[in-house]
Scaffold this motif. Structure first.
Motif, PDB file in Angstrom:
ATOM      1  N   SER A  61       0.808  -1.216   0.000  1.00  0.00           N
ATOM      2  CA  SER A  61       0.000   0.000   0.000  1.00  0.00           C
ATOM      3  C   SER A  61       0.841   1.265   0.000  1.00  0.00           C
ATOM      4  O   SER A  61       0.310   2.358  -0.217  1.00  0.00           O
ATOM      5  N   VAL A  62       2.150   1.142   0.193  1.00  0.00           N
ATOM      6  CA  VAL A  62       2.994   2.341   0.206  1.00  0.00           C
ATOM      7  C   VAL A  62       3.001   3.011  -1.157  1.00  0.00           C
ATOM      8  O   VAL A  62       3.109   4.237  -1.258  1.00  0.00           O
ATOM      9  N   GLY A  63       2.872   2.235  -2.228  1.00  0.00           N
ATOM     10  CA  GLY A  63       2.865   2.837  -3.555  1.00  0.00           C
ATOM     11  C   GLY A  63       1.701   3.783  -3.755  1.00  0.00           C
ATOM     12  O   GLY A  63       1.879   4.917  -4.235  1.00  0.00           O
ATOM     13  N   ASP A  64       0.507   3.359  -3.357  1.00  0.00           N
ATOM     14  CA  ASP A  64      -0.659   4.222  -3.497  1.00  0.00           C
ATOM     15  C   ASP A  64      -0.594   5.404  -2.535  1.00  0.00           C
ATOM     16  O   ASP A  64      -1.025   6.508  -2.870  1.00  0.00           O
ATOM     17  N   ALA A  65      -0.067   5.165  -1.335  1.00  0.00           N
ATOM     18  CA  ALA A  65       0.064   6.263  -0.381  1.00  0.00           C
ATOM     19  C   ALA A  65       1.049   7.320  -0.888  1.00  0.00           C
ATOM     20  O   ALA A  65       0.800   8.521  -0.763  1.00  0.00           O
ATOM     21  N   VAL A  66       2.162   6.880  -1.470  1.00  0.00           N
ATOM     22  CA  VAL A  66       3.137   7.817  -2.024  1.00  0.00           C
ATOM     23  C   VAL A  66       2.536   8.572  -3.202  1.00  0.00           C
ATOM     24  O   VAL A  66       2.705   9.796  -3.328  1.00  0.00           O
ATOM     25  N   ALA A  69       0.294  11.243  -1.916  1.00  0.00           N
ATOM     26  CA  ALA A  69       1.034  12.371  -1.345  1.00  0.00           C
ATOM     27  C   ALA A  69       1.616  13.253  -2.440  1.00  0.00           C
ATOM     28  O   ALA A  69       1.546  14.487  -2.366  1.00  0.00           O
ATOM     29  N   VAL A  70       2.172  12.652  -3.476  1.00  0.00           N
ATOM     30  CA  VAL A  70       2.731  13.427  -4.580  1.00  0.00           C
ATOM     31  C   VAL A  70       1.624  14.173  -5.317  1.00  0.00           C
ATOM     32  O   VAL A  70       1.780  15.341  -5.699  1.00  0.00           O
ATOM     33  N   GLY A  71       0.488  13.511  -5.522  1.00  0.00           N
ATOM     34  CA  GLY A  71      -0.624  14.172  -6.200  1.00  0.00           C
ATOM     35  C   GLY A  71      -1.127  15.374  -5.431  1.00  0.00           C
ATOM     36  O   GLY A  71      -1.414  16.425  -6.021  1.00  0.00           O
ATOM     37  N   ARG A  72      -1.235  15.254  -4.109  1.00  0.00           N
ATOM     38  CA  ARG A  72      -1.675  16.396  -3.304  1.00  0.00           C
ATOM     39  C   ARG A  72      -0.663  17.533  -3.376  1.00  0.00           C
ATOM     40  O   ARG A  72      -1.036  18.707  -3.460  1.00  0.00           O
ATOM     41  N   ARG A 110       7.958  20.903  -0.876  1.00  0.00           N
ATOM     42  CA  ARG A 110       8.959  20.365   0.023  1.00  0.00           C
ATOM     43  C   ARG A 110       8.379  19.535   1.165  1.00  0.00           C
ATOM     44  O   ARG A 110       8.947  18.483   1.501  1.00  0.00           O
ATOM     45  N   PRO A 111       7.276  19.939   1.834  1.00  0.00           N
ATOM     46  CA  PRO A 111       6.747  19.079   2.893  1.00  0.00           C
ATOM     47  C   PRO A 111       6.392  17.686   2.410  1.00  0.00           C
ATOM     48  O   PRO A 111       6.427  16.739   3.198  1.00  0.00           O
ATOM     49  N   ALA A 112       6.048  17.527   1.139  1.00  0.00           N
ATOM     50  CA  ALA A 112       5.723  16.206   0.630  1.00  0.00           C
ATOM     51  C   ALA A 112       6.937  15.292   0.644  1.00  0.00           C
ATOM     52  O   ALA A 112       6.790  14.073   0.743  1.00  0.00           O
ATOM     53  N   GLU A 113       8.146  15.852   0.549  1.00  0.00           N
ATOM     54  CA  GLU A 113       9.341  15.017   0.633  1.00  0.00           C
ATOM     55  C   GLU A 113       9.392  14.290   1.967  1.00  0.00           C
ATOM     56  O   GLU A 113       9.707  13.094   2.033  1.00  0.00           O
ATOM     57  N   TYR A 114       9.103  14.995   3.034  1.00  0.00           N
ATOM     58  CA  TYR A 114       9.131  14.383   4.353  1.00  0.00           C
ATOM     59  C   TYR A 114       8.003  13.354   4.503  1.00  0.00           C
ATOM     60  O   TYR A 114       8.193  12.313   5.133  1.00  0.00           O
ATOM     61  N   GLU A 115       6.852  13.657   3.925  1.00  0.00           N
ATOM     62  CA  GLU A 115       5.752  12.699   3.992  1.00  0.00           C
ATOM     63  C   GLU A 115       6.083  11.428   3.231  1.00  0.00           C
ATOM     64  O   GLU A 115       5.859  10.317   3.723  1.00  0.00           O
ATOM     65  N   GLN A 183       6.997   2.617  -7.894  1.00  0.00           N
ATOM     66  CA  GLN A 183       5.769   2.694  -8.685  1.00  0.00           C
ATOM     67  C   GLN A 183       4.914   3.872  -8.248  1.00  0.00           C
ATOM     68  O   GLN A 183       4.264   4.514  -9.084  1.00  0.00           O
ATOM     69  N   GLY A 184       4.895   4.157  -6.949  1.00  0.00           N
ATOM     70  CA  GLY A 184       4.156   5.326  -6.488  1.00  0.00           C
ATOM     71  C   GLY A 184       4.731   6.623  -7.021  1.00  0.00           C
ATOM     72  O   GLY A 184       4.007   7.600  -7.209  1.00  0.00           O
ATOM     73  N   MET A 185       6.031   6.627  -7.295  1.00  0.00           N
ATOM     74  CA  MET A 185       6.697   7.793  -7.874  1.00  0.00           C
ATOM     75  C   MET A 185       6.717   7.732  -9.400  1.00  0.00           C
ATOM     76  O   MET A 185       7.453   8.495 -10.041  1.00  0.00           O
TER      77      MET A 185
END
Length: 279
Positions: A61-66, A69-72, A110-115, A183-185
């Motif tokens: 599930s990390v792929g979809d979560a990443v 986060a990138v989409g947001r 930048r905050p998305a990098e930490y997420e 894959q999430g990226m």
């Protein structure tokens, strides 16, 4: 900085094909060692695959979560750029505007990098816990075979094969965590050359350790299982290096699972429990 993702260069099917090919290679080589070895080694490969599937379901599930986060972050960046474009020119020269490299739309990214980094660390933490627990379960099951009334020789062969496969579960799940992160990226989960190297190395090691060659003795099912563990470790190492070479992925690359936040771990487990990691 999070760079805009580019289209995936390889189909996701390739990412799922490598573990299947490793298992198929194990089955073919075990069959050449005889019926009892095939039965014992096949049981070990089956149990390993079962625990691997459980682990992939938790860390996948990390792929979809990443991706979320990138989409947001990209949506916030576009909204910031549009809002700044509509501001009158005389207000853009005020001293209250921030200065430095992270300004405007990029400051929102930048905050998305930490997420994203936190999500990757959480997936590594989950993979480590599940891998260690699964490896201990494989070892325990191998010791329990003697008490089930099974024939002594197949039970001993299965126990040694399980012991050889158990250490490979942790790098296998680390490999899966990195694959889904890529894959999430919007990167190929497994580059084609890496898949070829991992499969070729596994085949060579399995033949060497399983049947022996020259001064190296053959270890049978245990040797083939050890080759599978080494192949997963090699695949993880190569995928880690390849990810570190990617300028867009390297800033978030971190295997420090002990530094993962509890909310990130809970998010991954919640997505996995729902069975709809994309939501």
């Amino acid at each position: 900085m999070l760079a805009p993702p580019h289209p995936v260069a390889a189909p996701p099917a390739l990412s799922r094909f490598v573990p299947m090919l490793l298992a198929a290679t194990d089955a073919v080589l075990l069959g050449r060692l005889g019926g009892p070895v095939l039965a014992a080694g096949g049981l070990a490969v089956l149990l390993f695959g079962l625990l691997r599937s459980v682990g992939v379901g938790l860390v996948g599930s990390v792929g979809d979560a990443v991706a979320s986060a990138v989409g947001r972050a990209q949506a916030r960046a576009r909204a910031e750029a549009q809002s700044r474009a509509t501001v009158p020119a005389r207000t853009l020269a005020g001293p209250s505007l921030p200065t430095g490299p992270w300004t405007g739309a990029r400051a929102r990214v930048r905050p998305a990098e930490y997420e994203v980094r936190d999500l990757l660390r959480a997936s590594v933490a989950v993979a480590t816990v599940v891998g260690v627990a699964g490896g201990l379960a494989l070892l325990g099951f191998g010791h329990l075979l003697d008490r089930t009334g099974a024939d002594a020789r197949p039970a001993a062969l299965a126990a040694t094969a399980l012991a050889a496969l158990a250490p490979g579960l942790v790098p296998c799940l680390w490999f899966e965590a990195l694959r889904h992160y890529r894959q999430g990226m919007r990167r190929p989960g497994i580059p084609g050359w890496l898949a070829a190297v991992a499969v070729a190395a596994h085949l060579g090691l399995a033949c060497l350790l399983g049947f022996g060659a020259g001064p190296v003795p053959g270890f049978g099912a245990a040797g083939i299982g050890a080759a599978t563990s080494v192949a997963y470790l090699l695949g993880f190492g190569l995928l880690y290096l390849r990810t570190g070479w990617d300028r867009a992925l390297a800033p978030m690359l971190s295997l420090a699972g002990w530094r993962a936040s509890l909310p990130a771990v809970r998010l991954l487990l919640r997505r996995a429990r729902r069975g709809h990691p994309g939501r």
